[in-house]
Design a protein around this motif. Sequence first.
Motif, PDB file in Angstrom:
ATOM      1  N   UNK A 150      -2.568  11.780   4.240  1.00  0.00           N
ATOM      2  CA  UNK A 150      -3.638  11.324   5.124  1.00  0.00           C
ATOM      3  C   UNK A 150      -4.246  10.068   4.512  1.00  0.00           C
ATOM      4  N   UNK A 151      -4.049   8.922   5.184  1.00  0.00           N
ATOM      5  CA  UNK A 151      -4.560   7.646   4.675  1.00  0.00           C
ATOM      6  C   UNK A 151      -4.130   7.418   3.228  1.00  0.00           C
ATOM      7  N   UNK A 152      -2.824   7.628   2.984  1.00  0.00           N
ATOM      8  CA  UNK A 152      -2.225   7.427   1.659  1.00  0.00           C
ATOM      9  C   UNK A 152      -2.687   8.450   0.623  1.00  0.00           C
ATOM     10  N   UNK A 153      -3.456   9.415   1.040  1.00  0.00           N
ATOM     11  CA  UNK A 153      -3.875  10.478   0.130  1.00  0.00           C
ATOM     12  C   UNK A 153      -3.231  11.794   0.575  1.00  0.00           C
TER      13      UNK A 153
END
Length: 291
Positions: free
Chosen positions: A181-184
Motif C-alpha cells: 500500500x503506497x510502497x509500504x
Amino acid sequence: GEIAQGIFINFKNIVDSFHPKLPFGIGQTGKAFRNEITAGKFTFRTLEFDLMEFEYFFDPKKQNWKELFEYWKNEINDFGKSLGINQNQLSWRPHEEFELSHYSKRTEDLEYKFPWGSKEMFALAYRTDFDLRNHQEKSGKTLSYIYQDGSKLIPHVIEPTFGLSRAVTVIMMDAYHEEKINEKSRVVLKLAKHLAPVKASVFALQKDEKLQDLAHNIYKDLKQTLAVEYQDSGNIGKMYRRQDEIGTPYCITVDYDSLEDKKVTVRDRDTMEQERVAIEGLEDYFGERLR
C-alpha cells in the motif's frame, strides 16, 4: 472409526429416548488420534485433532441415497461459503474404487488448495448399513429402527465429516495476505467479518484527554453488544496495522471534529475506505455489516 462409532453404539439409546422419525441425524464433535507418519505442514497433519461429524439415518426404500448425497454436498458447500473461504480454492474429489473405505459405497472429499497441493478439508460418505448391522451382529443386541406398524429396519447412513482443526487451519491460511500500500507493506488477515474475534477497535487520533475520554466512552458503549478493543499506544498508522494483522474488520477513529459533529471515522479493513458515521448510529452501522 474415530468419533463416529460413539454415535452408532448409542443409536438405540437415542431412538428409545427421543423417538425421532426417520430420516434424522445424530451429531457430535470430539477428539481423534492418528499415528501420522509425516506430521507437520503447520497444523495440517497432527497426532491429535478435532472432528465434527454426524450420521444421517434414512430408509433406503423411501429415499434415494444419491439424491441425499447431492443434498449434503450442497449443504457442505454452503457451510464452506459461510466461513468466508475463497471458493476458487475448493473442489470436490470422488474417491476412486481402490481408496474407498471398506464400509463406503461412495465417498467424496471437499479439498482446499494448500501451497503443497489440494488436500481434504471436509468429506461426505455413504456408509450404507455397515456400522449398525455389524454392531448388531457382534453384540447380539437389536439395533433396528421399529416403525409404528411393527416393521423393522436397519437404517442406512450418509455421513458428512468436518475437520474442525483443519478448517481453522484453512480459514487462517486463506485469510492471510501480504499487500503493498503506497510502497509500504501490510499484513492483513481478511477473515469473514462475522468470524473475526475482534469486530472493531476504537482509538483517539491524538493523545488528547478530551479525545481519549470520548473514545473510551464509545468503547464502553459498544462493548455491551460487540467484541471491541480500545487502543491508545502508538501512532494511528501502527494502530491500524496492528488491527489488520489480527483481522479486525473496522477501526474507529475519534478526532477533533468528533467533539463538534458527534461523528467518527470508520475505516474498513479490506478496502481501507473511510466513512464518517454518527456516534449514536454506530451500533446499527455494525449490526448491518456484521450479520
